[in-house]
Design an enzyme around this catalytic site. Structure first.
Site, PDB file in Angstrom:
ATOM      1  CE  LYS A  82      -3.997   2.182   1.369  1.00 32.02           C
ATOM      2  NZ  LYS A  82      -3.830   2.958   0.130  1.00 32.02           N
ATOM      3  CE  LYS A 106       5.403   7.217   6.083  1.00 38.28           C
ATOM      4  NZ  LYS A 106       4.839   8.326   5.335  1.00 38.28           N
ATOM      5  CE  LYS A 118       4.821   7.406  -1.730  1.00 37.01           C
ATOM      6  NZ  LYS A 118       4.172   7.689  -0.445  1.00 37.01           N
ATOM      7  CB  THR A 202      -0.763  13.298   6.490  1.00 34.11           C
ATOM      8  OG1 THR A 202      -1.065  12.247   5.578  1.00 34.11           O
ATOM      9  CG2 THR A 202       0.731  13.350   6.721  1.00 34.11           C
ATOM     10  CB  SER A 360      -4.996   4.957   3.256  1.00 30.10           C
ATOM     11  OG  SER A 360      -4.944   6.019   2.344  1.00 30.10           O
TER      12      SER A 360
END
Ligand code: NAD
Length: 426
Positions: A82, A106, A118, A202, A360
């Protein structure tokens, strides 16, 4: 001979600014500290899958332009990969690889059932029309469609991509897949299955980390002097949240320059005037440079723009007591050590900016269940996840006597290392 030495020095400096190399260095240190054998590092030092694609787009002048895109999938032992898709002229294979490793870390730190991924496309969206952006977004999804999907790899927004781009990508994927598939991508508009709170997630996560770090340092948020570098999605929401909590936001910046007022900036006004790429300083005459901004007298400094902003050249001039990295990779390894030696508490990117991937994840869960949560529910769950991640990293730093970045990497890498071993990969 002199030239050779200069070349060596230049190479050393480039190596220090190489985000992939520095990430690999810390991953190696973390695995060594945890006692894993070298083959675990050999598996995790690079993405398991890296796709480079060429995307033809018909431009508004009827010419065809070919763009280069990437998708990196770091490790899928824990679950699907992800991570966001970045549209930027400086996107490179190396950067996308490093960013995919950070996404894995993360996910590990906040304990999500994902590995990291990514993507990026080398383009300048500031110079493209709406129609051209739609073309490049759909073309990218067609090019990578075989390796992505709601149970394989789930994209999301990143620098210069937004909910409209996610909507086009979701629509293209649903056409290829021949049924409506909202769980393919996150960061969608609410009407297409997006989650409440995703856009500001974020910055919410960064705010929670700032509050936790401030408690450790005995700093009151109310009245604290805050400097934020970058006024895009992460930086502008953060400046607002800190302002709403009574902090004094004395400095902000964008790519064109920085604004400083020791009495506090008018954040509402700046939010109102910034453009969709996070630029606002061009409207003012008395600006300072981004370099000067970072060295301002303040309590809390939040780099929320780009990589390699705090380096060995300026780490000794940072006056903040707390540095919280909203951006990915804003502080080099040397600078991390220098800040830590000076007693400055640095909350690293892989922890501080995990709020985005957390919401997300919430969006993906809601899509899979077809049952949607209120904004309050999202906020409450996000708070719990980030505080737990912060505590875990802080405790590891204290008990293992390491800085917060190494502690975060140790917490982040453990789950995927374990999952890779249970699967019998290493
Ligand atoms: P954005 O594109 O919305 O904003 C970027 C901001 O940085 C803009 O204000 C821009 O003017 C400024 N900027 C660009 N180049 C600069 C330079 N050379 N010097 C100073 N400022 C400069 O991007 P964003 O989504 O806010 O992301 C910012 C950082 O946060 C990135 O490192 C990104 O990877 C990270 N991040 C963002 C999210 C998210 O959900 N938005 C999640 C995790 C991490």
């Amino acid at each position: 001979m002199v030239a050779d030495k200069a070349d060596v020095n230049a190479n050393e400096k480039n190596d220090k600014l190489d985000v992939l190399k520095s990430t690999q260095t810390v991953v190696k240190k973390a695995l060594d500290k945890l006692g894993y054998p070298n083959e675990v590092y050999e598996l995790l030092k690079e993405p398991i899958r890296m796709m480079t694609v060429r995307i033809p787009v018909r431009m508004d002048d009827d010419s065809i332009k070919i763009f280069t895109g990437f998708r990196a999938q770091h490790n899928d032992a824990v679950g699907p990969t992800k991570g966001g898709v970045r549209f930027h002229p400086n996107v490179s294979e190396k950067e996308v690889k490093a960013l995919s490793i950070w996404m894995s870390l993360k996910a590990g730190i906040v304990d999500l059932p994902y590995g990291g991924g990514k993507g990026g496309i080398v383009c300048d969206p500031r110079e493209m029309s709406f129609r051209e952006l739609e073309g490049i977004s759909r073309g990218y999804v067609r090019a990578i469609s075989q390796i992505v999907g709601p149970t394989k790899d789930i994209p999301a927004p990143d620098v210069f991509t937004n909910s409209q781009i996610m909507a086009w990508m979701m629509d293209e994927y649903s056409r290829i897949d021949e049924f409506n598939n909202p769980g393919f991508i996150t960061g969608k508009p609410l009407v297409l299955g997006g989650s409440h709170g995703r856009e500001s997630a974020t910055a919410k996560g960064v705010t929670i980390c700032i509050e936790e770090a401030a408690k450790k340092k005995g700093i009151q948020i109310e009245g604290a002097r805050v400097v934020v570098q970058g006024f895009g999605n992460a930086g502008s929401f953060l400046a607002k949240f800190m302002h709403d909590k009574g902090a004094n936001v004395v400095g902000i910046s964008d790519a064109q320059g920085a604004l400083y007022d020791p009495n506090g900036l008018d954040i509402e006004y700046l939010l109102d005037r910034r453009d969709s790429f996070g630029t606002v300083t061009n409207l003012f005459k008395n600006t300072i440079s981004n370099k000067e901004l970072l060295e301002l007298d303040c309590d809390i400094l939040v780099p929320a723009a780009i990589e390699n902003q705090i380096t060995e050249d300026n780490a000794d001039k940072i006056k903040a007591s707390i540095v919280v990295e909203a951006a990915n990779g804003p502080t080099t390894i040397d600078a991390t050590r220098m800040l830590s030696e000076r007693g400055i508490l640095l909350v690293p990117d892989v922890l501080a900016s995990a709020g985005g991937v957390t919401v997300s994840y919430f969006e993906w869960v809601q899509n899979n269940q077809g049952y949607y949560w209120t904004e309050e529910e999202v906020e409450e769950k996000l708070y719990q996840v980030i505080v737990k991640g912060f505590d875990n990293v802080y405790r590891t730093a204290e008990t293992r006597r390491v800085d917060m970045r190494l502690a975060a990497y140790m917490v982040g890498v453990r789950k995927m290392a374990e999952a890779s071993r249970f699967r019998g990969w290493v």
